[in-house]
Design a protein around this motif. Structure first.
Motif, PDB file in Angstrom:
ATOM      1  N   LYS A   1       0.440  -5.713  -9.393  1.00  0.00           N
ATOM      2  CA  LYS A   1       1.599  -5.451  -8.766  1.00  0.00           C
ATOM      3  C   LYS A   1       1.541  -5.257  -7.452  1.00  0.00           C
ATOM      4  O   LYS A   1       2.634  -5.685  -6.720  1.00  0.00           O
ATOM      5  CB  LYS A   1       2.585  -4.640  -9.425  1.00  0.00           C
ATOM      6  CG  LYS A   1       2.631  -4.754 -10.977  1.00  0.00           C
ATOM      7  CD  LYS A   1       3.621  -3.707 -11.455  1.00  0.00           C
ATOM      8  CE  LYS A   1       4.092  -4.009 -13.038  1.00  0.00           C
ATOM      9  NZ  LYS A   1       5.017  -2.865 -13.549  1.00  0.00           N
ATOM     10  N   ASP A   2       0.569  -4.596  -6.839  1.00  0.00           N
ATOM     11  CA  ASP A   2       0.532  -4.236  -5.389  1.00  0.00           C
ATOM     12  C   ASP A   2       0.181  -5.407  -4.460  1.00  0.00           C
ATOM     13  O   ASP A   2      -0.815  -6.228  -4.755  1.00  0.00           O
ATOM     14  CB  ASP A   2      -0.497  -3.218  -5.085  1.00  0.00           C
ATOM     15  CG  ASP A   2       0.106  -1.867  -5.671  1.00  0.00           C
ATOM     16  OD1 ASP A   2       1.261  -1.541  -5.516  1.00  0.00           O
ATOM     17  OD2 ASP A   2      -0.876  -0.913  -5.970  1.00  0.00           O
TER      18      ASP A   2
ATOM     19  N   HIS B   1       0.164  -5.972  -1.106  1.00  0.00           N
ATOM     20  CA  HIS B   1      -0.437  -5.585   0.375  1.00  0.00           C
ATOM     21  C   HIS B   1      -1.585  -6.458   0.667  1.00  0.00           C
ATOM     22  O   HIS B   1      -1.614  -7.173   1.842  1.00  0.00           O
ATOM     23  CB  HIS B   1      -0.481  -4.250   0.838  1.00  0.00           C
ATOM     24  CG  HIS B   1      -1.258  -3.466   0.038  1.00  0.00           C
ATOM     25  ND1 HIS B   1      -0.874  -2.923  -1.459  1.00  0.00           N
ATOM     26  CD2 HIS B   1      -2.549  -2.833   0.473  1.00  0.00           C
ATOM     27  CE1 HIS B   1      -2.032  -2.366  -1.596  1.00  0.00           C
ATOM     28  NE2 HIS B   1      -2.691  -2.169  -0.837  1.00  0.00           N
ATOM     29  N   CYS B   2      -2.517  -6.405  -0.148  1.00  0.00           N
ATOM     30  CA  CYS B   2      -3.869  -7.163   0.279  1.00  0.00           C
ATOM     31  C   CYS B   2      -3.701  -8.485   0.001  1.00  0.00           C
ATOM     32  O   CYS B   2      -4.246  -9.126   0.689  1.00  0.00           O
ATOM     33  CB  CYS B   2      -4.999  -6.468  -0.716  1.00  0.00           C
ATOM     34  SG  CYS B   2      -5.603  -4.849  -0.359  1.00  0.00           S
TER      35      CYS B   2
ATOM     36  N   ARG C   1      -6.698  -5.610  -5.295  1.00  0.00           N
ATOM     37  CA  ARG C   1      -5.922  -4.407  -6.118  1.00  0.00           C
ATOM     38  C   ARG C   1      -5.477  -4.978  -7.651  1.00  0.00           C
ATOM     39  O   ARG C   1      -4.316  -4.753  -7.971  1.00  0.00           O
ATOM     40  CB  ARG C   1      -4.518  -4.158  -5.789  1.00  0.00           C
ATOM     41  CG  ARG C   1      -5.077  -3.396  -4.172  1.00  0.00           C
ATOM     42  CD  ARG C   1      -5.817  -1.968  -4.334  1.00  0.00           C
ATOM     43  NE  ARG C   1      -5.038  -1.010  -5.376  1.00  0.00           N
ATOM     44  CZ  ARG C   1      -4.063   0.001  -5.097  1.00  0.00           C
ATOM     45  NH1 ARG C   1      -4.049   0.040  -3.852  1.00  0.00           N
ATOM     46  NH2 ARG C   1      -3.627   0.652  -5.688  1.00  0.00           N
TER      47      ARG C   1
ATOM     48  N   HIS D   1      -9.375   2.040  -3.421  1.00  0.00           N
ATOM     49  CA  HIS D   1      -8.439   2.965  -2.428  1.00  0.00           C
ATOM     50  C   HIS D   1      -9.271   4.338  -2.233  1.00  0.00           C
ATOM     51  O   HIS D   1      -8.383   5.161  -2.621  1.00  0.00           O
ATOM     52  CB  HIS D   1      -7.032   2.847  -2.607  1.00  0.00           C
ATOM     53  CG  HIS D   1      -6.577   2.877  -4.180  1.00  0.00           C
ATOM     54  ND1 HIS D   1      -7.200   1.921  -4.951  1.00  0.00           N
ATOM     55  CD2 HIS D   1      -5.653   3.466  -4.824  1.00  0.00           C
ATOM     56  CE1 HIS D   1      -6.963   2.243  -6.215  1.00  0.00           C
ATOM     57  NE2 HIS D   1      -5.896   3.314  -6.007  1.00  0.00           N
TER      58      HIS D   1
ATOM     59  N   ARG E   1       2.640   9.987  -1.055  1.00  0.00           N
ATOM     60  CA  ARG E   1       3.295   8.892  -0.912  1.00  0.00           C
ATOM     61  C   ARG E   1       2.866   8.465   0.726  1.00  0.00           C
ATOM     62  O   ARG E   1       2.802   7.212   1.023  1.00  0.00           O
ATOM     63  CB  ARG E   1       4.586   8.985  -1.083  1.00  0.00           C
ATOM     64  CG  ARG E   1       5.421  10.006  -0.034  1.00  0.00           C
ATOM     65  CD  ARG E   1       7.069   9.897  -0.250  1.00  0.00           C
ATOM     66  NE  ARG E   1       7.518  10.907   0.491  1.00  0.00           N
ATOM     67  CZ  ARG E   1       7.948  12.317   0.201  1.00  0.00           C
ATOM     68  NH1 ARG E   1       7.507  12.731  -1.027  1.00  0.00           N
ATOM     69  NH2 ARG E   1       8.611  13.198   1.029  1.00  0.00           N
TER      70      ARG E   1
ATOM     71  N   VAL F   1      -0.682   7.138   0.331  1.00  0.00           N
ATOM     72  CA  VAL F   1      -0.704   6.008  -0.156  1.00  0.00           C
ATOM     73  C   VAL F   1      -0.282   4.847   0.784  1.00  0.00           C
ATOM     74  O   VAL F   1      -0.970   3.688   1.096  1.00  0.00           O
ATOM     75  CB  VAL F   1       0.316   5.599  -1.198  1.00  0.00           C
ATOM     76  CG1 VAL F   1       0.460   4.050  -1.820  1.00  0.00           C
ATOM     77  CG2 VAL F   1      -0.111   6.395  -2.476  1.00  0.00           C
ATOM     78  N   ARG F   2       0.700   4.948   1.628  1.00  0.00           N
ATOM     79  CA  ARG F   2       1.452   4.269   2.863  1.00  0.00           C
ATOM     80  C   ARG F   2       0.274   4.038   3.821  1.00  0.00           C
ATOM     81  O   ARG F   2      -0.107   2.828   4.314  1.00  0.00           O
ATOM     82  CB  ARG F   2       2.559   4.809   3.418  1.00  0.00           C
ATOM     83  CG  ARG F   2       2.726   3.854   4.642  1.00  0.00           C
ATOM     84  CD  ARG F   2       4.095   4.679   5.386  1.00  0.00           C
ATOM     85  NE  ARG F   2       4.051   6.074   5.316  1.00  0.00           N
ATOM     86  CZ  ARG F   2       3.597   6.610   6.505  1.00  0.00           C
ATOM     87  NH1 ARG F   2       3.196   5.784   7.509  1.00  0.00           N
ATOM     88  NH2 ARG F   2       3.660   7.835   6.492  1.00  0.00           N
TER      89      ARG F   2
ATOM     90  N   ARG G   1      -3.017   1.803   2.521  1.00  0.00           N
ATOM     91  CA  ARG G   1      -2.875   0.564   2.425  1.00  0.00           C
ATOM     92  C   ARG G   1      -3.155  -0.226   3.788  1.00  0.00           C
ATOM     93  O   ARG G   1      -3.735  -1.331   3.760  1.00  0.00           O
ATOM     94  CB  ARG G   1      -1.212   0.087   2.078  1.00  0.00           C
ATOM     95  CG  ARG G   1      -0.970   0.481   0.500  1.00  0.00           C
ATOM     96  CD  ARG G   1       0.595   0.266   0.303  1.00  0.00           C
ATOM     97  NE  ARG G   1       0.911   0.316  -0.784  1.00  0.00           N
ATOM     98  CZ  ARG G   1       2.137   0.486  -1.605  1.00  0.00           C
ATOM     99  NH1 ARG G   1       3.119   0.471  -0.728  1.00  0.00           N
ATOM    100  NH2 ARG G   1       2.409   0.711  -2.701  1.00  0.00           N
TER     101      ARG G   1
ATOM    102  N   GLU H   1      -6.968  -0.464   3.584  1.00  0.00           N
ATOM    103  CA  GLU H   1      -7.316  -1.268   2.412  1.00  0.00           C
ATOM    104  C   GLU H   1      -7.302  -2.667   2.868  1.00  0.00           C
ATOM    105  O   GLU H   1      -8.080  -3.309   2.694  1.00  0.00           O
ATOM    106  CB  GLU H   1      -6.553  -1.072   1.017  1.00  0.00           C
ATOM    107  CG  GLU H   1      -6.708   0.117   0.457  1.00  0.00           C
ATOM    108  CD  GLU H   1      -5.489   0.381  -0.630  1.00  0.00           C
ATOM    109  OE1 GLU H   1      -5.137  -0.683  -1.095  1.00  0.00           O
ATOM    110  OE2 GLU H   1      -4.966   1.693  -0.723  1.00  0.00           O
TER     111      GLU H   1
END
Length: 318
Positions: free
Chosen positions: A128-129, A131-132, A205, A227, A281, A284-285, A288, A291
């Protein structure tokens, strides 16, 4: 999706080699290249020392073989980029000719010759993520990634729109909640990936643990982004683990996939500083960003033949 191939004058034949260390290896390789007028435009070398006398004695005391193994003699690695326009024959003949040279270095020698003019192929696995995935699609579009992204496979449909907007085929393969029932889903993923015969299978991911037989099947070309700055915080929810420990640095690790979870040979790592005010949070931001960069670096180096694996370690001629 692919970028333009390199200009004719930028084309390289890239030789990578690892073998037991001994005098004369560099001279033999460079003499071989000089014999047909080849021009070396990039060269890297690295030697791993052999075991000391005390280490050998300790192993012998534990029932291990005596000296004479590759571990005792040390190991040599090299990467040579030859300007293709200076080679008076094709890559196939170059491989045939070099095989005789490699044989002189012993049966344990591992080597390959790549043609930078031959576009490499990658298949991406996602959940679902995005960004990569978004980063790699953008790099491929801009010509920064030396590969064609042949397909994206997701165990959720969420990233289909992003993928197809870049002109890449998206395959949705649902996974049952029960891990014991995921065999058929992995079989379908394997068939979809293998249909493209990729040089890299990228877990961008992809939040599923590959079964051991699939790790073996894709050994040396399945690449994961974790991560966390491994070996710290393996497995799920590493940012939550890092927050609980109050760490001041978080990072990401690009590594080859093996049956041992998050323990494959490491290709690239990086970190970013955080402080006591950052919550999960925020981590995580910030994570990313790391990553994206770490995965892109590691994948590029893999595709360019810059990564040599030796046991659980890598030599990266970046």
């Amino acid at each position: 999706m692919s970028s333009a191939p390199p200009a004719p004058d930028d084309r390289r034949f890239v030789l990578t080699l690892g073998c037991p260390d001994r005098p004369g290896i560099i001279a033999r390789i460079t003499s071989f290249i000089a014999e047909f007028g080849g021009s070396i435009v990039e060269a890297g070398y690295h030697s791993v020392p052999g075991a000391s006398g005390q280490e050998v004695a300790a192993r012998v005391g534990q029932g291990a073989p005596q000296s004479g193994t590759a571990a005792d003699t040390g190991w040599f690695f090299t990467r040579q980029a030859i300007k293709a326009s200076t080679v008076p024959f094709g890559i196939a003949e170059l491989r045939d000719r070099f095989a005789g040279v490699a044989a002189d270095f012993g049966p344990e020698t591992e080597w390959q010759l790549l043609d930078s003019g031959e576009r490499r192929r990658a298949v991406l696995l996602v959940s679902k993520d995005g960004h990569c995935l978004h980063d790699l699609l953008g790099r491929a579009t801009s010509g920064e990634l030396p590969a064609t992204i042949e397909a994206v496979i997701g165990n959720h449909p969420d990233l289909a729109g992003m993928t197809e907007a870049h002109g890449v085929k998206f395959h949705h393969v649902p996974f049952p909640k029960d891990p014991a029932e995921r065999g058929p889903a992995f079989d379908e993923v394997r068939a979809l990936v293998d249909a493209h015969d990729p040089h890299a299978v990228v877990l961008a991911r992809f939040m599923q643990v590959l079964p051991a037989e699939l790790c073996e099947h894709w050994a040396g070309k399945a690449i994961n982004i974790h991560h966390s700055f491994l070996p710290s915080f393996v497995g799920a929810r590493p940012y939550h683990q890092a927050f609980a420990r109050g760490v001041k640095l978080i990072g990401a690790t690009c590594h080859y996939v093996t049956a041992e979870l998050d323990a494959g040979p490491i290709i690239e790592q990086d970190v970013i500083r955080i402080d006591h005010a950052d919550e999960v949070r925020d981590m995580v931001r910030l994570g990313r960003d790391i990553e994206r960069v770490v995965l892109a670096r590691g994948l590029r180096w893999h595709l360019e033949g810059r990564v040599l694996v030796h046991g659980r370690r890598t030599v990266v001629f970046s």
